[in-house]
Design a protein around this motif. Structure first.
Motif, PDB file in Angstrom:
ATOM      1  N   VAL A 110       0.830  -1.109   0.100  1.00 43.89           N
ATOM      2  CA  VAL A 110       0.083   0.131   0.063  1.00 43.89           C
ATOM      3  C   VAL A 110       0.904   1.236   0.044  1.00 43.89           C
ATOM      4  N   TYR A 111       0.268   2.230  -0.359  1.00 51.63           N
ATOM      5  CA  TYR A 111       0.984   3.900  -0.172  1.00 51.63           C
ATOM      6  C   TYR A 111       0.327   4.150   1.027  1.00 51.63           C
ATOM      7  N   CYS A 112       1.077   4.697   2.064  1.00 54.30           N
ATOM      8  CA  CYS A 112       0.249   5.296   3.319  1.00 54.30           C
ATOM      9  C   CYS A 112       1.144   6.480   3.835  1.00 54.30           C
ATOM     10  N   THR A 113       0.483   6.945   4.602  1.00 51.81           N
ATOM     11  CA  THR A 113       0.962   8.023   5.776  1.00 51.81           C
ATOM     12  C   THR A 113       0.386   7.986   6.998  1.00 51.81           C
ATOM     13  N   ALA A 114       1.024   8.596   8.059  1.00 56.96           N
ATOM     14  CA  ALA A 114       0.082   8.349   9.335  1.00 56.96           C
ATOM     15  C   ALA A 114       0.180   9.915  10.112  1.00 56.96           C
ATOM     16  N   PHE A 115      -1.255  10.001  10.650  1.00 55.71           N
ATOM     17  CA  PHE A 115      -1.457  11.508  11.214  1.00 55.71           C
ATOM     18  C   PHE A 115      -1.752  11.008  12.788  1.00 55.71           C
ATOM     19  N   ASN A 116      -1.454  11.772  13.578  1.00 58.05           N
ATOM     20  CA  ASN A 116      -1.685  11.498  15.220  1.00 58.05           C
ATOM     21  C   ASN A 116      -3.129  12.429  15.353  1.00 58.05           C
ATOM     22  N   LYS A 117      -3.489  12.302  16.697  1.00 61.26           N
ATOM     23  CA  LYS A 117      -4.747  12.877  17.001  1.00 61.26           C
ATOM     24  C   LYS A 117      -4.875  14.380  16.723  1.00 61.26           C
ATOM     25  N   GLU A 118      -3.638  15.080  16.780  1.00 58.15           N
ATOM     26  CA  GLU A 118      -3.395  16.376  16.419  1.00 58.15           C
ATOM     27  C   GLU A 118      -3.588  16.863  14.938  1.00 58.15           C
ATOM     28  N   GLY A 119      -3.459  15.768  14.111  1.00 54.40           N
ATOM     29  CA  GLY A 119      -3.555  16.123  12.665  1.00 54.40           C
ATOM     30  C   GLY A 119      -2.207  16.457  12.166  1.00 54.40           C
ATOM     31  N   LEU A 120      -1.116  15.645  13.203  1.00 49.63           N
ATOM     32  CA  LEU A 120       0.349  16.239  12.375  1.00 49.63           C
ATOM     33  C   LEU A 120       0.691  14.976  11.970  1.00 49.63           C
ATOM     34  N   VAL A 121       1.424  14.962  10.776  1.00 57.30           N
ATOM     35  CA  VAL A 121       2.188  13.678  10.037  1.00 57.30           C
ATOM     36  C   VAL A 121       3.010  13.245  10.985  1.00 57.30           C
ATOM     37  N   VAL A 122       3.139  12.065  11.198  1.00 57.42           N
ATOM     38  CA  VAL A 122       4.177  11.308  12.073  1.00 57.42           C
ATOM     39  C   VAL A 122       4.838  10.232  11.306  1.00 57.42           C
ATOM     40  N   THR A 123       4.402   9.909  10.054  1.00 58.08           N
ATOM     41  CA  THR A 123       4.946   8.933   9.251  1.00 58.08           C
ATOM     42  C   THR A 123       4.887   9.562   7.660  1.00 58.08           C
ATOM     43  N   ALA A 124       6.080  10.015   7.179  1.00 59.97           N
ATOM     44  CA  ALA A 124       5.961  10.666   5.728  1.00 59.97           C
ATOM     45  C   ALA A 124       5.213   9.533   4.775  1.00 59.97           C
ATOM     46  N   THR A 125       4.854   9.808   3.523  1.00 59.44           N
ATOM     47  CA  THR A 125       4.366   9.107   2.638  1.00 59.44           C
ATOM     48  C   THR A 125       5.325   8.066   2.127  1.00 59.44           C
ATOM     49  N   GLN A 126       4.875   6.685   2.161  1.00 63.26           N
ATOM     50  CA  GLN A 126       5.773   5.605   1.822  1.00 63.26           C
ATOM     51  C   GLN A 126       4.879   4.561   1.263  1.00 63.26           C
ATOM     52  N   ALA A 127       5.702   3.511   0.675  1.00 60.63           N
ATOM     53  CA  ALA A 127       5.165   2.318   0.048  1.00 60.63           C
ATOM     54  C   ALA A 127       5.408   1.366   1.047  1.00 60.63           C
ATOM     55  N   LEU A 128       4.482   0.548   1.333  1.00 64.27           N
ATOM     56  CA  LEU A 128       4.694  -0.533   2.569  1.00 64.27           C
ATOM     57  C   LEU A 128       4.132  -1.637   2.077  1.00 64.27           C
ATOM     58  N   ILE A 129       4.901  -2.709   2.315  1.00 61.01           N
ATOM     59  CA  ILE A 129       4.322  -4.015   2.357  1.00 61.01           C
ATOM     60  C   ILE A 129       3.839  -4.528   3.744  1.00 61.01           C
ATOM     61  N   VAL A 130       2.504  -4.798   3.772  1.00 61.05           N
ATOM     62  CA  VAL A 130       1.894  -5.175   4.982  1.00 61.05           C
ATOM     63  C   VAL A 130       1.580  -6.614   5.318  1.00 61.05           C
ATOM     64  N   ASP A 131       2.015  -6.802   6.739  1.00 62.11           N
ATOM     65  CA  ASP A 131       1.502  -8.159   7.076  1.00 62.11           C
ATOM     66  C   ASP A 131       1.061  -7.850   8.599  1.00 62.11           C
ATOM     67  N   GLU A 132       0.804  -8.975   9.231  1.00 62.08           N
ATOM     68  CA  GLU A 132       0.007  -8.904  10.694  1.00 62.08           C
ATOM     69  C   GLU A 132       1.009  -8.275  11.638  1.00 62.08           C
ATOM     70  N   ALA A 133       2.380  -8.069  11.236  1.00 60.49           N
ATOM     71  CA  ALA A 133       3.202  -7.400  12.251  1.00 60.49           C
ATOM     72  C   ALA A 133       3.613  -5.861  12.077  1.00 60.49           C
ATOM     73  N   SER A 134       2.934  -5.556  10.896  1.00 64.68           N
ATOM     74  CA  SER A 134       3.133  -4.029  10.431  1.00 64.68           C
ATOM     75  C   SER A 134       2.727  -2.835  11.392  1.00 64.68           C
ATOM     76  N   MET A 135       2.049  -3.025  12.115  1.00 68.13           N
ATOM     77  CA  MET A 135       1.545  -2.242  13.196  1.00 68.13           C
ATOM     78  C   MET A 135       1.998  -2.118  14.402  1.00 68.13           C
ATOM     79  N   ASP A 136       2.886  -3.060  14.789  1.00 69.01           N
ATOM     80  CA  ASP A 136       3.312  -3.487  16.003  1.00 69.01           C
ATOM     81  C   ASP A 136       4.240  -2.240  16.578  1.00 69.01           C
ATOM     82  N   HIS A 137       4.775  -1.690  15.749  1.00 67.03           N
ATOM     83  CA  HIS A 137       5.814  -0.629  16.145  1.00 67.03           C
ATOM     84  C   HIS A 137       4.911   0.682  16.641  1.00 67.03           C
ATOM     85  N   TYR A 138       3.780   0.850  16.079  1.00 65.95           N
ATOM     86  CA  TYR A 138       3.012   1.937  16.475  1.00 65.95           C
ATOM     87  C   TYR A 138       2.370   1.932  17.696  1.00 65.95           C
ATOM     88  N   LEU A 139       1.823   0.308  18.081  1.00 67.90           N
ATOM     89  CA  LEU A 139       0.896   0.061  19.062  1.00 67.90           C
ATOM     90  C   LEU A 139       1.411   0.610  20.563  1.00 67.90           C
TER      91      LEU A 139
END
Length: 235
Positions: free
Chosen positions: A129-158
């Motif tokens: 996927v192409y993705c980016t990430a925003f926090n609750k304040e609407g600030l970009v915390v991860t720049a736009t990137q291409a990411l291959i996703v699996d079950e562990a892809s969100m672990d570092h965010y949690l």
């Protein structure tokens, strides 16, 4: 005084246009069919202007979803936007497609404020996927990137963001992947739409954040890879 911005979104299979006056939507139209951008985009634009009873010369700017996304769709949308800007001598405004998806999600989903991290996604090949990430304040915390996703892809965010929301055309295929994941929710059915970039486009118009019409190119993120069918062996 009227400020009319014509907005174009062609980064996915959705061909979408909107006519916006000072940040408020006047008219909009979307068609979600394969490969219709080249044939439908200019027709939809003309129809919007006719319904609003204004001419092209009354437009103040063109805003376009710049990518990432479909190579062909972006090329058609940006080429059309640049052509109109050049012919009308008006400014070009470019908006990251993922920022538009995020803005639309916040505006149109009742429970949008419940999450700690928001990850809009666009579909790429297979599990990428192409993705980016925003926090609750609407600030970009991860720049736009291409990411291959699996079950562990969100672990570092949690550890920092206990409630994560994935949405957008790229998230739909991940529903089964994260079905059992605690703290990760996939919201399906969130599509791209030209209306979603309205506030961003108007803010940039007021701030005079314009692109160079001559040199601007879509944000493909990755190089286009042409494929050719394999030749069958001669019998």
């Amino acid at each position: 005084m009227h400020t009319y911005i014509l907005q174009i979104e062609t980064s996915t299979s959705v061909c979408s246009v909107a006519l916006v006056e000072s940040g408020k939507i006047c008219q909009h139209e979307s068609v979600d069919e394969p490969n219709v951008h080249a044939t439908k985009l200019t027709i939809l634009i003309q129809a919007l202007l006719d319904r609003q009873n204004i001419g092209f010369t009354e437009l103040d700017a063109i805003a376009v979803s710049m990518g990432p996304g479909s190579y062909t769709g972006l090329r058609i949308g940006v080429s059309t936007a640049k052509g109109l800007c050049y012919a009308l001598d008006i400014p070009l405004i470019a908006v990251n497609t993922l920022y538009g998806i995020y803005a639309g999600f916040l505006a149109h989903h009742a429970n949008a404020q419940e999450y700690d991290l928001y990850i809009p996604m666009l579909d790429a090949r297979r599990m990428e996927v192409y993705c980016t990430a925003f926090n609750k304040e609407g600030l970009v915390v991860t720049a736009t990137q291409a990411l291959i996703v699996d079950e562990a892809s969100m672990d570092h965010y949690l550890a920092k963001y206990p409630r994560i929301c994935l949405f957008g055309p790229g998230a739909d295929k991940l529903e089964a992947t994260f079905k059992a994941a605690k703290g990760v929710e996939v919201i399906t059915g969130v599509q791209t739409n030209a209306v979603d970039i309205s506030q961003i486009a108007f803010d940039r118009y007021q701030a005079k954040e314009f692109e160079d019409v001559a040199y601007f190119e879509p944000y493909y993120l990755k190089d286009f890879v042409a494929t050719t069918p394999k030749k069958r062996p001669v019998l």
